[in-house]
Scaffold this active site. Structure first.
Site, mmCIF file in Angstrom:
data_model
loop_
_atom_site.group_PDB
_atom_site.id
_atom_site.type_symbol
_atom_site.label_atom_id
_atom_site.label_comp_id
_atom_site.label_asym_id
_atom_site.label_seq_id
_atom_site.Cartn_x
_atom_site.Cartn_y
_atom_site.Cartn_z
ATOM 1 N N GLU A 112 0.838 -1.190 0.000
ATOM 2 C CA GLU A 112 0.000 0.000 0.000
ATOM 3 C C GLU A 112 0.874 1.241 0.000
ATOM 4 O O GLU A 112 2.085 1.177 0.241
ATOM 5 C CB GLU A 112 -0.962 0.008 1.206
ATOM 6 C CG GLU A 112 -2.130 -0.945 1.034
ATOM 7 C CD GLU A 112 -3.185 -0.789 2.106
ATOM 8 O OE1 GLU A 112 -4.270 -1.371 1.938
ATOM 9 O OE2 GLU A 112 -2.943 -0.097 3.117
ATOM 10 N N HIS A 228 -9.502 10.451 2.890
ATOM 11 C CA HIS A 228 -9.112 9.407 1.940
ATOM 12 C C HIS A 228 -9.289 9.957 0.534
ATOM 13 O O HIS A 228 -10.353 10.478 0.193
ATOM 14 C CB HIS A 228 -9.954 8.144 2.120
ATOM 15 C CG HIS A 228 -9.324 6.930 1.517
ATOM 16 N ND1 HIS A 228 -9.198 6.780 0.161
ATOM 17 C CD2 HIS A 228 -8.771 5.840 2.077
ATOM 18 C CE1 HIS A 228 -8.595 5.628 -0.088
ATOM 19 N NE2 HIS A 228 -8.323 5.040 1.068
ATOM 20 N N ARG A 274 -1.211 9.857 1.875
ATOM 21 C CA ARG A 274 -2.608 10.153 1.600
ATOM 22 C C ARG A 274 -2.922 11.648 1.552
ATOM 23 O O ARG A 274 -3.761 12.072 0.747
ATOM 24 C CB ARG A 274 -3.497 9.481 2.659
ATOM 25 C CG ARG A 274 -3.692 8.009 2.419
ATOM 26 C CD ARG A 274 -4.623 7.412 3.456
ATOM 27 N NE ARG A 274 -4.910 6.010 3.127
ATOM 28 C CZ ARG A 274 -5.605 5.206 3.910
ATOM 29 N NH1 ARG A 274 -6.068 5.646 5.058
ATOM 30 N NH2 ARG A 274 -5.830 3.952 3.556
ATOM 31 N N HIS A 333 -11.962 10.306 6.493
ATOM 32 C CA HIS A 333 -11.773 8.863 6.610
ATOM 33 C C HIS A 333 -11.281 8.430 7.983
ATOM 34 O O HIS A 333 -11.704 7.396 8.496
ATOM 35 C CB HIS A 333 -10.767 8.411 5.539
ATOM 36 C CG HIS A 333 -10.556 6.942 5.474
ATOM 37 N ND1 HIS A 333 -11.582 6.052 5.201
ATOM 38 C CD2 HIS A 333 -9.438 6.184 5.633
ATOM 39 C CE1 HIS A 333 -11.103 4.820 5.192
ATOM 40 N NE2 HIS A 333 -9.807 4.871 5.470
ATOM 41 N N ARG A 368 -1.802 9.329 9.200
ATOM 42 C CA ARG A 368 -1.734 7.880 9.417
ATOM 43 C C ARG A 368 -1.220 7.140 8.186
ATOM 44 O O ARG A 368 -1.675 7.374 7.072
ATOM 45 C CB ARG A 368 -3.122 7.350 9.785
ATOM 46 C CG ARG A 368 -3.192 5.833 9.916
ATOM 47 C CD ARG A 368 -4.595 5.394 10.293
ATOM 48 N NE ARG A 368 -5.563 5.644 9.251
ATOM 49 C CZ ARG A 368 -5.873 4.798 8.271
ATOM 50 N NH1 ARG A 368 -5.247 3.636 8.173
ATOM 51 N NH2 ARG A 368 -6.781 5.113 7.381
#
Length: 523
Positions: A112, A228, A274, A333, A368
């Protein structure tokens, strides 16, 4: 008035895992909806980040966490969590989580964004959250020591002699019931329902943030909200999610003209952190060019098999992701902020622990790292369970508390107004003017809720006010917090933030007074 030695509030991953780690110690598990419904954990599509391959290590995992966290991650904590990850994955396996494996039976992790290795332990591409939750729910239902009480929304903490002694919770009819306990663990999730566009369930109203702050708890990093970048933009509320694993598999982001835009914004393009990707997508959407996740070449005909949940959401909207780009937009998110906790899950309030998104541990910093949320949930659920059992013999039994709050129906119009305020002024891009407007309007809604004794609206308004006030105070851009009037990171502000409700209210009242003075001056 139900009494319990240990009360766990919240039926997501952290709450369920904590209850199982406490077994055979009796616990009451208080949940707003039937188990498995309305939980962000069940919707998680990535997986659990853990260094399970020989080519990986906890040290590398911790380093990636630090880099993504924009300079304010607690490094010692990040390393301890990364080192604990393997043990917690083994717990999940023992509880029945069906993680993907190769032909030899070894775990088969995926890649990811912002991870330097394949370390996302997942289930059938995008089904980790639902599969893990199904396994844990079955185990909880079969565990005699866990008393599950469904249909109650916790809205206020019970305080006795300066310590937490349980919660007041509202049932479906609006009546309040008292749940007392010697130890209370909150695991109620995040804040997504405070924003108009979110991937979170309606129950994610930031109640733990507000309840704790009202009782005097320290709040950490409230300004850091993760949007997100690839929520599926098809008009659904909450918005379904196009998992980050798609970009890990090679899907690209394009605008309506078919042009990729991320390579010009970051060397890692679609696999950038992100916050960077979210701002890139936001710029295309707000600029009228649209944003689309194109997996037609990277995944193509295998889409439905590899990513069944995403495929289902797209097909319901008339989009075939195997052959068509998916329209996307940034959506709230995850909240890196929350009730400050130490490395054991203890908040600053005696008798109160926090696990999962309700807490702020220092693991995530300002942004995060993908799939660290499920990891943090199980690590801190286990730590809180261990710590509670250690101190339980010394905790006093709760007394009979004061009468429960008056039943007042939720204010749907007020809740919608908060969502509009947060989306417009405390979203992906922030500035002084917008944050001032947000703080003042949220104060008015909070004061209205106090007068009407509406706890639901008060919790929403106070949680939102804490976030907006913290965002106003941080005059720089870092991680998930981006100020267009302070677009650069300031090295002098490279530390976690701390805020109390009294401080947020004082700021709000000062800004409201300034606004009134300006109005009078213009009159």
């Amino acid at each position: 008035m139900p009494r319990s030695d240990i009360l766990i509030v919240g039926g997501g991953l952290a709450g369920l895992f904590c209850a199982l780690k406490l077994a055979p110690q009796p616990v009451t598990l208080l949940v707003a909806a039937p188990l498995g419904e309305g939980s962000s954990s069940a919707w998680a599509q990535g997986g659990v980040a853990a260094a399970v391959l020989p080519s990986d290590s906890p040290e590398l995992h911790a380093k990636d966490t630090e880099v993504a966290g924009a300079g304010i991650v607690d490094k010692d904590l990040a390393l301890s969590v990364a080192r604990e990850a393997g043990a917690r994955v083994n717990d999940l396996l023992a509880f029945g989580a069906p993680f993907d494996r190769d032909a030899s039976g070894a775990l088969l992790p995926s890649q990811e964004a912002a991870h330097s290795a394949r370390r996302i332990v997942r289930v059938k591409g995008d089904g980790a959250g639902a599969a893990i939750m199904a396994a844990l729910i079955a185990r909880v239902r079969a565990t005699p020591s866990v008393n599950v009480v469904e249909g109650y929304v916790a809205e206020d903490l019970i305080l006795e002699d300066g310590r937490v002694a349980g919660v007041f919770a509202r049932d479906a009819q609006g009546a309040y019931k008292t749940f007392t306990a010697r130890a209370t663990i909150v695991a109620t999730g995040g804040i997504g329902a405070l924003f108009a566009l979110t991937t979170n369930p309606p129950q994610a109203t930031g109640a733990a943030l507000a309840m704790g702050a009202r009782a005097g708890a320290r709040i950490a990093d409230a300004e850091f909200v993760q949007f997100h970048p690839t929520a599926i933009d098809i008009g659904r509320d909450p918005a379904p999610l196009a998992t980050e694993a798609l970009r890990g598999e090679g899907a690209i982001l394009v605008n309506r003209a078919g042009k990729r835009f991320m390579p010009a914004l970051h060397r890692d393009a679609e696999l950038a952190p992100r916050d960077v990707v979210a701002r890139g997508v936001f710029a295309e959407v707000s600029g009228g060019r649209g944003a689309f996740l194109d997996a037609t070449q990277a995944v193509g005909a295998a889409f439905a098999e590899k990513f069944p949940n995403v495929a289902s959401a797209c097909l319901e909207a008339g989009i075939d992701p195997a052959t068509q780009p998916i329209p996307v937009a940034p959506a709230e998110h995850y909240h890196m902020g929350g009730l400050w906790t130490d490395a054991r899950g203890r908040t600053s309030l005696p008798g109160l622990w926090a696990a999962g998104e309700s807490g702020s541990t220092g693991l995530h910093g300002g942004n995060r790292l993908a799939s660290n949320s499920l990891l943090e949930a199980v690590v801190f659920a286990a730590r809180a369970a261990e710590d509670v059992q250690t101190v339980l013999p010394r905790l006093p039994a709760p007394k009979t508390p004061a009468s429960a709050p008056r039943a007042v129906p939720p204010d749907a119009a007020g809740a919608r107004e908060i969502r509009e305020i947060m989306q417009r002024h405390v979203g992906v891009l922030r500035d002084d003017k917008g944050l001032r407007i947000a703080v003042v309007r949220l104060l008015r809604l909070r004061d209205k809720a106090v007068v009407s004794e509406n706890l639901d609206l008060r919790n929403r308004a106070e949680a939102a006010l804490l976030i907006a006030a913290a965002a106003y105070n941080r005059r720089e851009s870092r991680g998930g917090h981006f100020r267009t009037d302070y677009p650069q990171a300031d090295p002098k502000q490279a530390q976690r933030s701390s805020l109390t409700l009294d401080e947020a209210l004082a700021l709000a009242r000062a800004l409201a007074t300034e606004e009134k003075s300006h109005v009078l001056a213009r009159a």
